[in-house]
Scaffold this motif. Structure first.
Motif, PDB file in Angstrom:
ATOM      1  N   SER A 118     -32.018  -5.034  84.904  1.00 27.48           N
ATOM      2  CA  SER A 118     -33.173  -5.860  84.536  1.00 27.48           C
ATOM      3  C   SER A 118     -34.054  -5.199  83.484  1.00 27.48           C
ATOM      4  CB  SER A 118     -34.015  -6.141  85.791  1.00 27.48           C
ATOM      5  OG  SER A 118     -34.643  -4.953  86.249  1.00 27.48           O
ATOM      6  N   SER A 119     -33.774  -3.926  83.171  1.00 24.47           N
ATOM      7  CA  SER A 119     -34.631  -3.198  82.232  1.00 24.47           C
ATOM      8  C   SER A 119     -33.917  -1.957  81.722  1.00 24.47           C
ATOM      9  CB  SER A 119     -35.931  -2.764  82.935  1.00 24.47           C
ATOM     10  OG  SER A 119     -35.724  -1.578  83.677  1.00 24.47           O
TER      11      SER A 119
ATOM     12  N   SER B 164     -38.998 -12.632  83.467  1.00 24.28           N
ATOM     13  CA  SER B 164     -38.226 -12.491  84.706  1.00 24.28           C
ATOM     14  C   SER B 164     -39.101 -12.468  85.953  1.00 24.28           C
ATOM     15  CB  SER B 164     -37.388 -11.211  84.658  1.00 24.28           C
ATOM     16  OG  SER B 164     -38.216 -10.056  84.657  1.00 24.28           O
ATOM     17  N   ARG B 165     -40.380 -12.150  85.788  1.00 22.98           N
ATOM     18  CA  ARG B 165     -41.276 -12.062  86.945  1.00 22.98           C
ATOM     19  C   ARG B 165     -41.881 -13.413  87.326  1.00 22.98           C
ATOM     20  NH1 ARG B 165     -41.958  -6.662  87.953  1.00 22.98           N
ATOM     21  NH2 ARG B 165     -41.574  -5.248  86.192  1.00 22.98           N
TER      22      ARG B 165
ATOM     23  N   LYS C   6     -32.294 -10.387  87.004  1.00 20.29           N
ATOM     24  CA  LYS C   6     -31.444  -9.943  85.904  1.00 20.29           C
ATOM     25  C   LYS C   6     -30.872 -11.176  85.214  1.00 20.29           C
ATOM     26  CE  LYS C   6     -29.843  -5.873  88.518  1.00 20.29           C
ATOM     27  NZ  LYS C   6     -30.278  -6.291  89.865  1.00 20.29           N
TER      28      LYS C   6
ATOM     29  N   GLU D 179     -48.574  -8.278  80.487  1.00 22.86           N
ATOM     30  CA  GLU D 179     -48.100  -8.938  81.697  1.00 22.86           C
ATOM     31  C   GLU D 179     -48.175 -10.454  81.599  1.00 22.86           C
ATOM     32  OE1 GLU D 179     -50.233  -7.297  84.979  1.00 22.86           O
ATOM     33  OE2 GLU D 179     -49.375  -5.286  84.725  1.00 22.86           O
TER      34      GLU D 179
ATOM     35  N   CYS E 230     -37.263  -5.042  87.339  1.00 29.73           N
ATOM     36  CA  CYS E 230     -37.759  -6.415  87.405  1.00 29.73           C
ATOM     37  C   CYS E 230     -37.020  -7.165  88.509  1.00 29.73           C
ATOM     38  CB  CYS E 230     -37.561  -7.131  86.068  1.00 29.73           C
ATOM     39  SG  CYS E 230     -38.576  -6.490  84.732  1.00 29.73           S
TER      40      CYS E 230
ATOM     41  N   TRP F 227     -38.626  -9.899  78.491  1.00 30.27           N
ATOM     42  CA  TRP F 227     -38.013 -10.051  79.807  1.00 30.27           C
ATOM     43  C   TRP F 227     -38.927  -9.559  80.928  1.00 30.27           C
ATOM     44  CZ3 TRP F 227     -34.484 -13.165  81.301  1.00 30.27           C
ATOM     45  CH2 TRP F 227     -33.890 -13.015  82.561  1.00 30.27           C
ATOM     46  N   ASN F 228     -39.774  -8.573  80.645  1.00 31.24           N
ATOM     47  CA  ASN F 228     -40.682  -8.075  81.674  1.00 31.24           C
ATOM     48  C   ASN F 228     -41.592  -9.186  82.181  1.00 31.24           C
ATOM     49  OD1 ASN F 228     -42.047  -5.844  83.198  1.00 31.24           O
ATOM     50  ND2 ASN F 228     -43.768  -6.465  81.920  1.00 31.24           N
ATOM     51  N   GLU F 229     -42.045 -10.043  81.292  1.00 31.14           N
ATOM     52  CA  GLU F 229     -42.894 -11.162  81.687  1.00 31.14           C
ATOM     53  C   GLU F 229     -42.061 -12.326  82.214  1.00 31.14           C
ATOM     54  OE1 GLU F 229     -46.315 -14.186  79.875  1.00 31.14           O
ATOM     55  OE2 GLU F 229     -45.280 -12.798  78.537  1.00 31.14           O
TER      56      GLU F 229
ATOM     57  N   PHE G 212     -37.206  -6.234  76.267  1.00 30.40           N
ATOM     58  CA  PHE G 212     -37.818  -6.040  77.580  1.00 30.40           C
ATOM     59  C   PHE G 212     -39.339  -6.110  77.511  1.00 30.40           C
ATOM     60  CE2 PHE G 212     -39.824  -3.100  80.626  1.00 30.40           C
ATOM     61  CZ  PHE G 212     -39.577  -3.829  81.782  1.00 30.40           C
ATOM     62  N   LYS G 213     -39.924  -5.482  76.488  1.00 27.88           N
ATOM     63  CA  LYS G 213     -41.385  -5.511  76.359  1.00 27.88           C
ATOM     64  C   LYS G 213     -41.831  -5.594  74.907  1.00 27.88           C
ATOM     65  CE  LYS G 213     -42.067  -0.470  76.513  1.00 27.88           C
ATOM     66  NZ  LYS G 213     -42.760   0.632  77.196  1.00 27.88           N
TER      67      LYS G 213
END
Length: 289
Positions: free
Chosen positions: A181-182, A272-273, A192, A54, A189, A268-270, A242-243
């Motif tokens: 987004s995933s 985009s947040r 996008k 994260e 997420c 992108w998971n980290e 993505f991860k």
């Protein structure tokens, strides 16, 4: 002597036959699939695929290191063994065995290989399987993290405006186009899009994905594809997905072709947040790809 990164089912069979071999086989599939059948003596560590980083800050990376060190210790792995990882099929598991190999090498394991073709290749060769879970005594896993393998968010942010660093997005089409987004669902997420100034190379392109047993393309084919995007053995490349899983799959292909790259594992998971980080949120039309 360098450990061969990709090994065939027959090579793994020969390795297991060596009485002096300290080989440990790691199955990255779901526990349910593992329970049905697996390569004999293999242990199941699904966490190599499911763990989400994260925060790629020093604290976040330390948490990742300690998390896997505990798992490995409980399973009796110290880190000096020859480790072979596999998934079901290289084009179906979002790069999970490659993610496992990447994490193992990042944590300090030096003898790591991936089963080329995965479990499907093993079955096609008619090699033995069982449903037995091997017993193991606990050990102490020795951490020797290799920070150079990871790209942090800070480093990726600095790279956004640096044309000398190629930001390689290897996500699936809908994610790159800005439609999802995933790989899980469109709104997993909050945002996008893509990291600004990225180039796109869908991870499937570096494999023979349509084959009955998908494998990585030849080094010459991989080089040709990369050169069409301006990527050579001299390039500085940061890969993301993505991860960090499909990115790890791509790293293996690049390495086989003599191209060094680093993995933005938070991906992108980290990115985009964190709404302080820039994104290119434009929806790309298919004609632009």
């Amino acid at each position: 002597m360098n450990t061969k990164l990709l090994i065939s089912p027959q090579e793994l069979t020969s390795l297991l036959a060596e009485k002096s071999s300290q080989a440990v086989i790691i199955d990255t599939r779901t526990p349910e699939d593992y329970a049905i059948s697996h390569i004999p003596t293999s242990i199941n560590i699904r966490d190599f695929f499911t763990y989400l980083l994260e925060n790629s800050s020093p604290a976040g990376l330390k948490e990742l290191q300690e998390y896997f060190a505990e798992i490995m210790s409980k399973l009796g792995i110290s880190g000096v063994e020859r480790l072979i990882v596999y998934e079901d099929s290289l084009n179906k598991g979002y790069g999970q065995s490659c993610r496992a190999a990447f994490l193992l090498k990042y944590l300090g394991c030096t003898q790591v290989s991936i089963l080329q073709g995965g479990y499907r290749a093993w079955l096609t060769e008619g090699l033995p399987t069982n449903d037995e879970v091997p017993l193991s005594e606990s050990s102490i896993f020795r951490l020797h993290p290799n920070a150079d393998m990871m790209v942090t968010t800070t480093e990726m942010l600095q790279a956004v405006t640096n044309p000398a660093i190629i930001k390689l997005d290897v996500r699936d089409r809908n994610e790159w186009f800005g439609l999802s987004s995933s790989p899980y669902h469109a709104d997993f997420c909050p945002r996008k899009g893509r990291i600004p100034n990225s180039v796109w190379l869908e991870w499937h392109r570096l494999m023979n994905s349509e084959s009955e047993i998908p494998t990585f393309r030849s080094p010459s084919e991989i080089l040709e594809i990369c050169q069409s995007l301006g990527i050579t053995s001299e390039s500085i490349v940061y890969v993301y997905c993505f991860k960090g899983s499909r990115a790890a799959n791509t790293l293996i292909a690049l390495e086989e072709a003599g191209i060094s790259a680093r993995n933005y594992f938070g991906s992108w998971n980290e990115w985009s947040r964190d709404f302080s980080l820039p994104i290119d949120s434009r929806v790309i039309q298919a004609t632009e790809s």
